[in-house]
Design a protein around this motif. Structure first.
Motif, mmCIF file in Angstrom:
data_model
loop_
_atom_site.group_PDB
_atom_site.id
_atom_site.type_symbol
_atom_site.label_atom_id
_atom_site.label_comp_id
_atom_site.label_asym_id
_atom_site.label_seq_id
_atom_site.Cartn_x
_atom_site.Cartn_y
_atom_site.Cartn_z
ATOM 1 N N LYS A 148 0.831 -1.206 0.000
ATOM 2 C CA LYS A 148 0.000 0.000 0.000
ATOM 3 C C LYS A 148 0.868 1.260 0.000
ATOM 4 O O LYS A 148 2.099 1.205 0.026
ATOM 5 C CB LYS A 148 -0.892 0.019 1.254
ATOM 6 N N GLN A 149 0.169 2.391 0.025
ATOM 7 C CA GLN A 149 0.816 3.670 0.285
ATOM 8 C C GLN A 149 1.370 3.655 1.707
ATOM 9 O O GLN A 149 0.641 3.364 2.648
ATOM 10 C CB GLN A 149 -0.208 4.804 0.139
ATOM 11 N N PRO A 150 2.659 3.918 1.917
ATOM 12 C CA PRO A 150 3.202 3.896 3.282
ATOM 13 C C PRO A 150 2.522 4.939 4.171
ATOM 14 O O PRO A 150 2.158 6.023 3.712
ATOM 15 C CB PRO A 150 4.682 4.233 3.065
ATOM 16 N N THR A 151 2.349 4.592 5.425
ATOM 17 C CA THR A 151 1.799 5.532 6.384
ATOM 18 C C THR A 151 2.882 6.543 6.768
ATOM 19 O O THR A 151 4.079 6.281 6.598
ATOM 20 C CB THR A 151 1.297 4.801 7.636
ATOM 21 N N PRO A 152 2.504 7.712 7.317
ATOM 22 C CA PRO A 152 3.495 8.761 7.601
ATOM 23 C C PRO A 152 4.657 8.317 8.479
ATOM 24 O O PRO A 152 5.792 8.751 8.274
ATOM 25 C CB PRO A 152 2.655 9.841 8.290
ATOM 26 N N ASN A 153 4.390 7.453 9.451
ATOM 27 C CA ASN A 153 5.450 7.045 10.386
ATOM 28 C C ASN A 153 5.939 5.615 10.143
ATOM 29 O O ASN A 153 6.560 5.027 11.031
ATOM 30 C CB ASN A 153 4.956 7.187 11.827
ATOM 31 N N GLN A 154 5.673 5.086 8.957
ATOM 32 C CA GLN A 154 6.071 3.707 8.673
ATOM 33 C C GLN A 154 7.593 3.623 8.562
ATOM 34 O O GLN A 154 8.206 4.272 7.713
ATOM 35 C CB GLN A 154 5.411 3.239 7.375
ATOM 36 N N LYS A 155 8.211 2.809 9.404
ATOM 37 C CA LYS A 155 9.674 2.758 9.476
ATOM 38 C C LYS A 155 10.294 1.886 8.395
ATOM 39 O O LYS A 155 11.446 2.106 8.008
ATOM 40 C CB LYS A 155 10.099 2.268 10.857
ATOM 41 N N ILE A 156 9.568 0.873 7.942
ATOM 42 C CA ILE A 156 10.091 -0.019 6.902
ATOM 43 C C ILE A 156 9.166 0.061 5.698
ATOM 44 O O ILE A 156 7.964 -0.182 5.805
ATOM 45 C CB ILE A 156 10.184 -1.471 7.406
ATOM 46 N N VAL A 157 9.740 0.412 4.556
ATOM 47 C CA VAL A 157 8.969 0.547 3.326
ATOM 48 C C VAL A 157 9.562 -0.395 2.272
ATOM 49 O O VAL A 157 10.788 -0.402 2.057
ATOM 50 C CB VAL A 157 8.998 2.000 2.815
ATOM 51 N N ALA A 158 8.708 -1.184 1.651
ATOM 52 C CA ALA A 158 9.175 -2.098 0.603
ATOM 53 C C ALA A 158 9.425 -1.314 -0.670
ATOM 54 O O ALA A 158 8.521 -0.690 -1.228
ATOM 55 C CB ALA A 158 8.137 -3.188 0.353
ATOM 56 N N THR A 159 10.665 -1.353 -1.132
ATOM 57 C CA THR A 159 11.051 -0.641 -2.349
ATOM 58 C C THR A 159 11.894 -1.565 -3.231
ATOM 59 O O THR A 159 13.035 -1.872 -2.866
ATOM 60 C CB THR A 159 11.876 0.626 -2.031
ATOM 61 N N PRO A 160 11.297 -2.091 -4.335
ATOM 62 C CA PRO A 160 9.936 -1.909 -4.832
ATOM 63 C C PRO A 160 8.906 -2.665 -3.983
ATOM 64 O O PRO A 160 9.270 -3.585 -3.246
ATOM 65 C CB PRO A 160 9.995 -2.490 -6.245
ATOM 66 N N GLY A 161 7.674 -2.272 -4.116
ATOM 67 C CA GLY A 161 6.580 -2.898 -3.389
ATOM 68 C C GLY A 161 5.511 -1.890 -3.040
ATOM 69 O O GLY A 161 4.325 -2.097 -3.312
ATOM 70 N N GLN A 162 5.927 -0.764 -2.430
ATOM 71 C CA GLN A 162 4.967 0.260 -2.034
ATOM 72 C C GLN A 162 4.142 0.730 -3.232
ATOM 73 O O GLN A 162 4.662 0.912 -4.336
ATOM 74 C CB GLN A 162 5.703 1.450 -1.425
ATOM 75 N N ASN A 163 2.846 0.879 -2.987
ATOM 76 C CA ASN A 163 1.898 1.377 -3.995
ATOM 77 C C ASN A 163 1.709 0.458 -5.206
ATOM 78 O O ASN A 163 1.087 0.862 -6.187
ATOM 79 C CB ASN A 163 2.315 2.771 -4.498
ATOM 80 N N THR A 164 2.241 -0.759 -5.150
ATOM 81 C CA THR A 164 2.006 -1.683 -6.263
ATOM 82 C C THR A 164 0.651 -2.378 -6.142
ATOM 83 O O THR A 164 0.105 -2.859 -7.132
ATOM 84 C CB THR A 164 3.115 -2.748 -6.351
ATOM 85 N N HIS A 165 0.140 -2.463 -4.917
ATOM 86 C CA HIS A 165 -1.184 -3.046 -4.667
ATOM 87 C C HIS A 165 -1.308 -4.430 -5.307
ATOM 88 O O HIS A 165 -2.312 -4.743 -5.957
ATOM 89 C CB HIS A 165 -2.288 -2.109 -5.157
ATOM 90 N N VAL A 166 -0.266 -5.233 -5.148
ATOM 91 C CA VAL A 166 -0.300 -6.602 -5.663
ATOM 92 C C VAL A 166 -1.464 -7.353 -5.006
ATOM 93 O O VAL A 166 -1.562 -7.380 -3.775
ATOM 94 C CB VAL A 166 1.031 -7.320 -5.370
ATOM 95 N N PRO A 167 -2.365 -7.945 -5.785
ATOM 96 C CA PRO A 167 -3.456 -8.716 -5.182
ATOM 97 C C PRO A 167 -2.914 -9.906 -4.390
ATOM 98 O O PRO A 167 -2.025 -10.621 -4.856
ATOM 99 C CB PRO A 167 -4.271 -9.187 -6.393
ATOM 100 N N VAL A 168 -3.436 -10.096 -3.201
ATOM 101 C CA VAL A 168 -3.017 -11.191 -2.325
ATOM 102 C C VAL A 168 -4.160 -12.189 -2.180
ATOM 103 O O VAL A 168 -5.312 -11.800 -1.946
ATOM 104 C CB VAL A 168 -2.582 -10.660 -0.948
ATOM 105 N N TRP A 169 -3.834 -13.457 -2.333
ATOM 106 C CA TRP A 169 -4.763 -14.571 -2.108
ATOM 107 C C TRP A 169 -4.286 -15.362 -0.896
ATOM 108 O O TRP A 169 -3.081 -15.415 -0.621
ATOM 109 C CB TRP A 169 -4.752 -15.522 -3.289
ATOM 110 N N LEU A 170 -5.208 -16.029 -0.231
ATOM 111 C CA LEU A 170 -4.827 -17.014 0.775
ATOM 112 C C LEU A 170 -5.163 -18.398 0.254
ATOM 113 O O LEU A 170 -6.213 -18.623 -0.359
ATOM 114 C CB LEU A 170 -5.538 -16.759 2.099
ATOM 115 N N LEU A 171 -4.246 -19.329 0.491
ATOM 116 C CA LEU A 171 -4.389 -20.710 0.054
ATOM 117 C C LEU A 171 -4.520 -21.598 1.281
ATOM 118 O O LEU A 171 -4.024 -21.262 2.359
ATOM 119 C CB LEU A 171 -3.174 -21.144 -0.761
ATOM 120 N N GLY A 172 -5.147 -22.750 1.106
ATOM 121 C CA GLY A 172 -5.246 -23.641 2.248
ATOM 122 C C GLY A 172 -5.755 -25.010 1.886
ATOM 123 O O GLY A 172 -6.386 -25.212 0.839
#
Length: 333
Positions: A148-172
């Motif tokens: 997602k969009q990082p929050t103002p105080n987010q200490k760890i940001v995924a770069t690349p990753g932020q704002n990509t909004h990769v769809p997540v599924w759960l498997l089981g």
């Protein structure tokens, strides 16, 4: 009940290694299969993470997905799944964030909570890490935030990753992920291609408890189905003996390399092993197009799922490609 035309068709690939071919051959065949699936109109092409199995070459899932993305144009690609307890969530987010940045709107991330391997290999994968399956919900939330969009105080940001909004599924293959997917409002894929016992119960729990989210407004269910489709029932049954041998070797802890089909499986397995194989492959659709069409319609009536994700362990690579052509013909009829 949905008709086959209304149900999405996808493929789950494990890059099976044949006993007469190299690992490189299997990896390149996975790419060829993805290209084939794209031409046929399959919805998505997923790879499964397994380790220390000589018959499965998709262990470095994100790496192989990158190779396949470079040789396809539009088919959705993803993991079915990444076994999250084996990895730090930040690393997973960075890997799939990189793929999503290079290939926009093509990648999705399916997450599982099992190790996908034996206990010794699991310890090697998690060396120096204390995470357990009990932390799976927290790890999923962590990954969702990284995309997602990082929050103002987010200490760890995924770069690349932020704002990509990769769809997540759960498997089981049990009830845990069904409950979590419902709570988080995520799409859910059940591993009925090898563990169908709790399928109906898991789907019911997911649908009954689903909470609409920023990701989904209604439940979405995918189920795994092993297939061997051929021109005749007899040919399909013959080709399926490769799958039979593979599951038997899995039960016995032997090599999982895909073996050539045999004329008969009589005497290969004990009665207890035969029962285990039947349970493992309970959802398998093996036969001619007419036979498999009838089987898929029966499953569609019983479970009313949104998507079928097919596996296939056919030894001959051309007949394996043909399997998926014959399946898509059923949808288009």
């Amino acid at each position: 009940m949905k008709s086959l035309k209304e149900i999405k068709f996808s493929i789950l690939e494990l890059a099976p290694v044949r006993d007469n071919q190299s690992i490189e051959f299997s990896l390149r065949h996975a790419m060829e299969l993805a290209q084939h699936a794209e031409k046929l109109g399959y919805e998505r092409f997923w790879l499964a993470e397994h380790h220390n199995m000589d018959g499965i070459a998709s262990s470095a899932t994100a790496v192989l997905l990158g190779f396949i993305a470079a040789h396809t144009q539009k088919i959705r690609l993803g993991s079915g799944g990444i076994m999250l307890p084996n990895h730090a969530p930040l690393v997973v987010a960075e890997q799939f964030g990189t793929l999503a940045t290079l290939y926009p709107n093509r990648f999705e991330l399916g997450l599982g909570r099992a190790p996908g391997t034996d206990p010794v290999t699991m310890r090697a994968l998690r060396r120096g890490r204390q995470e357990t399956e009990d932390q799976f919900p927290q790890d999923v939330l962590e990954i969702l935030q990284y995309f997602k969009q990082p929050t103002p105080n987010q200490k760890i940001v995924a770069t690349p990753g932020q704002n990509t909004h990769v769809p997540v599924w759960l498997l089981g293959s049990s009830l845990f992920s069904a409950q979590l997917a419902a709570k988080l409002g995520l799409p859910y894929s059940f591993a009925s291609h090898f563990a169908p016992r709790m399928l109906a119960q898991a789907i019911d729990i997911y649908r009954e408890n689903f909470q609409a989210s920023e990701y989904l407004d209604r439940p979405y269910v995918s189920m795994g189905i092993p297939t061997v489709v051929a021109r005749t029932d007899d040919e399909a049954k013959f080709l399926a003996t490769s799958s039979y041998q593979r599951i038997l070797n899995l039960i016995r802890g032997h090599s999982l390399k895909l073996k050539a089909p045999v004329e008969s499986t009589d005497g290969l397995a004990s009665s207890a092993e035969q029962l285990a194989i039947q349970n493992f492959y309970a959802m398998a659709q093996i036969g001619s197009q007419d036979t498999v069409k009838a089987g898929l319609n029966e499953i569609a009536t019983q479970y009313d799922v949104d998507e079928f994700i097919f596996t296939c362990d056919i030894y001959d690579t051309q007949k394996r490609l043909d399997n998926f052509s014959l399946l898509m013909d059923l949808k288009n009829q």
